[in-house]
Design a protein around this motif. Structure first.
Motif, short mmCIF file in Angstrom:
data_model
loop_
_atom_site.label_atom_id
_atom_site.label_comp_id
_atom_site.label_asym_id
_atom_site.label_seq_id
_atom_site.Cartn_x
_atom_site.Cartn_y
_atom_site.Cartn_z
N PHE A 202 13.45 0.16 -0.97
CA PHE A 202 12.04 -0.14 -1.24
C PHE A 202 11.32 -0.72 -0.04
O PHE A 202 10.16 -1.16 -0.17
CB PHE A 202 11.93 -1.11 -2.42
N SER A 203 11.95 -0.77 1.10
CA SER A 203 11.31 -1.29 2.31
C SER A 203 11.69 -0.40 3.48
O SER A 203 12.67 0.34 3.44
CB SER A 203 11.75 -2.75 2.57
N LYS A 236 2.51 -2.62 -5.34
CA LYS A 236 2.46 -2.48 -3.89
C LYS A 236 3.29 -1.30 -3.41
O LYS A 236 2.85 -0.52 -2.55
CB LYS A 236 2.95 -3.77 -3.24
N LEU A 237 4.49 -1.12 -3.98
CA LEU A 237 5.34 0.00 -3.59
C LEU A 237 4.71 1.33 -3.99
O LEU A 237 4.75 2.30 -3.22
CB LEU A 237 6.72 -0.16 -4.22
N SER A 238 4.12 1.39 -5.17
CA SER A 238 3.49 2.64 -5.63
C SER A 238 2.34 3.02 -4.72
O SER A 238 2.20 4.20 -4.33
CB SER A 238 3.01 2.48 -7.07
N ARG A 239 1.52 2.07 -4.35
CA ARG A 239 0.41 2.36 -3.45
C ARG A 239 0.92 2.84 -2.09
O ARG A 239 0.34 3.74 -1.48
CB ARG A 239 -0.47 1.13 -3.29
N THR A 240 2.00 2.24 -1.61
CA THR A 240 2.55 2.66 -0.32
C THR A 240 3.05 4.09 -0.37
O THR A 240 2.77 4.90 0.54
CB THR A 240 3.69 1.71 0.09
N VAL A 241 3.77 4.44 -1.43
CA VAL A 241 4.29 5.81 -1.56
C VAL A 241 3.15 6.80 -1.70
O VAL A 241 3.16 7.88 -1.09
CB VAL A 241 5.26 5.89 -2.75
N PHE A 242 2.14 6.46 -2.49
CA PHE A 242 1.01 7.38 -2.68
C PHE A 242 0.23 7.58 -1.39
O PHE A 242 -0.16 8.70 -1.05
CB PHE A 242 0.09 6.84 -3.78
N ASP A 243 -0.01 6.50 -0.65
CA ASP A 243 -0.77 6.62 0.60
C ASP A 243 -0.02 7.48 1.62
O ASP A 243 -0.62 8.32 2.29
CB ASP A 243 -1.04 5.23 1.18
N ARG A 244 1.28 7.29 1.72
CA ARG A 244 2.05 8.08 2.68
C ARG A 244 2.18 9.53 2.23
O ARG A 244 2.28 10.44 3.07
CB ARG A 244 3.42 7.45 2.89
N THR A 245 2.19 9.76 0.94
CA THR A 245 2.22 11.14 0.44
C THR A 245 0.94 11.87 0.80
O THR A 245 0.97 13.04 1.21
CB THR A 245 2.41 11.15 -1.08
N VAL A 246 -0.19 11.19 0.69
CA VAL A 246 -1.46 11.81 1.03
C VAL A 246 -1.56 12.05 2.53
O VAL A 246 -2.02 13.10 2.99
CB VAL A 246 -2.62 10.92 0.54
#
Length: 422
Positions: A202-203, A236-246
């Motif tokens: 997760f990091s 926080k983790l969900s937002r990080t994954v979504f931002d990097r996916t986009v």
């Protein structure tokens, strides 16, 4: 000063202390600033750029929004929903001989199970990380170098309302924050694949390595099992994954999974649907592109650009492009599909076919004794590593020992009959 016996009685009598207060605080601040609002990614024309009051949880649970999210998720049953997965118990494949009617019934039942598997993950606001100070006992300050955490472990206490308090080194007794509260739950009530401390996946850098291998679904599935939906670390983790996916444009990794609906809602909430809209257009998914536009307009209603129920999918998308001319440069695949009707796969197949025709007509070469030993011959780069010897047969030997074909031939010459028929 609170003694150990009175503290135990206090934990039993004040169950849910700190949890309910943090929830109330979160619900109050939810209307002002949502943790799912990313002002850095939000569109300038959306009302999120100002102090706009919005209830994200209420919008996410709306019936119309849930219907749009379910239709946007897609249903690739063989490649995504029921694909082979890594499990602790190995299962054998089951084969059955069915009639056409029985096969249709089985497929309908499998579609029902797929819809259940593809239900979006609950989207909730994170719990407040503020704590409540219960008492300050300066007479026991510096009694120890470590903090003491007291947890209510009675059988009727749940993970949500269990009371957890912390005694600081300076003698302060306070309620636990969400991280401490959930960590104590994992300590006393252990579950498989849910260690006490968060896993390194997760990091960074392990998170980025997993995303580079398109393991977005694996990361999000484990996060849903490890965290609670209202855990600040999960948001926080969900937002990080979504931002990097986009940023990477890897929507295929989450398409037709239970996390794609949350991703679409996150982008529509912040007015950042152009990357996903362009991805839909490049694959010829015009109905999904129209539903994405409807989703954003449902979250940010505006009577000037409202969508009529009688509008077709093509008209909805074209009206969106006409109303947002500044976004047309960010949607080349969608614009190309609307004008020519070609998808990304069609363009690649046409380019591959053109290259094949050019290679077949223009680059034709014959194999001779000279070219067979060069890199331009059929051996290619292997001709540089291995020596090729061309053996020429003697014409005289070929005439003496002609190559025989067919069946057995006698070694004696055939006698000819010189007699003429009378």
């Amino acid at each position: 000063m609170i003694s150990s016996r009175s503290l135990a009685r206090f934990l039993r009598n004040h169950r849910g202390l700190g949890v309910s207060n943090s929830t109330a605080t979160s619900s109050t601040s939810r209307r002002l600033v949502s943790a799912w609002v990313n002002l850095a990614r939000a569109d300038t024309d959306t009302p999120l750029s100002s102090n706009h009051k919005i209830d994200v949880e209420k919008q996410f649970t709306d019936d119309q929004v849930q219907k749009l999210l379910s239709e946007l998720t897609g249903m690739e049953m063989q490649d995504k929903v029921f694909k082979p997965r890594r499990t602790a118990i190995q299962q054998r494949a089951h084969y059955a001989l069915m009639t056409d009617e029985r096969l249709e019934e089985t497929m309908d039942r499998m579609k029902g199970e797929a819809r259940r598997f593809l239900q979006p993950v609950p989207l909730k606001e994170p719990r407040s990380e503020k704590y409540e100070v219960l008492t300050r006992d300066e007479e026991i300050a510096s009694f120890d170098h470590s903090r003491f955490i007291f947890t209510d472990i009675t059988f009727d206490a749940t993970d949500q309302d269990r009371t957890v308090v912390v005694r600081e080194v300076d003698g302060t007794l306070r309620t636990a924050n969400p991280e401490e509260h959930d960590r104590m739950n994992r300590v006393y009530y252990e579950k498989a694949h849910r260690p006490v401390n968060p896993p390194g996946l997760f990091s960074d850098p392990w998170l980025q390595n997993a995303l580079d291998r398109d393991e977005h679904e694996f990361v999000m599935d484990w996060a849903c099992w490890y965290y609670e939906p209202d855990d600040p670390a999960f948001v926080k983790l969900s937002r990080t994954v979504f931002d990097r996916t986009v940023e990477a444009g890897r929507f295929d990794a989450l398409y037709s999974t239970r996390h794609f609906g949350t991703l679409a809602f996150y982008l529509a909430l912040n007015g950042g649907i152009p990357p996903l809209l362009n991805w839909f257009g490049g694959r010829g998914k015009l109905p999904e592109a129209a539903r994405l536009v409807k989703l954003q307009k449902a979250l940010h209603p505006n009577w000037r650009v409202a969508v009529s129920k009688e509008d077709s999918d093509r008209k909805v998308v074209e009206d969106f492009l006409r109303q947002n001319e500044r976004l047309r440069k960010k949607l080349p695949l969608l614009s190309n599909y609307l004008s020519t009707g070609q998808t990304v796969a069609d363009q690649k197949s046409s380019e591959t076919g053109l290259a094949t025709d050019q290679g077949a007509n223009g680059g034709r070469s014959t194999v001779t004794s000279t070219t067979i030993g060069s890199s331009t011959g059929p051996l290619g780069s292997l001709a540089r590593e291995y020596k090729v010897h061309v053996k020429s047969e003697d014409k005289q030997s070929q005439s003496e020992n002609p190559r025989r074909r067919g069946g057995y031939r006698s070694k004696y010459p055939k006698k000819t009959d010189n007699k003429k028929d009378e």
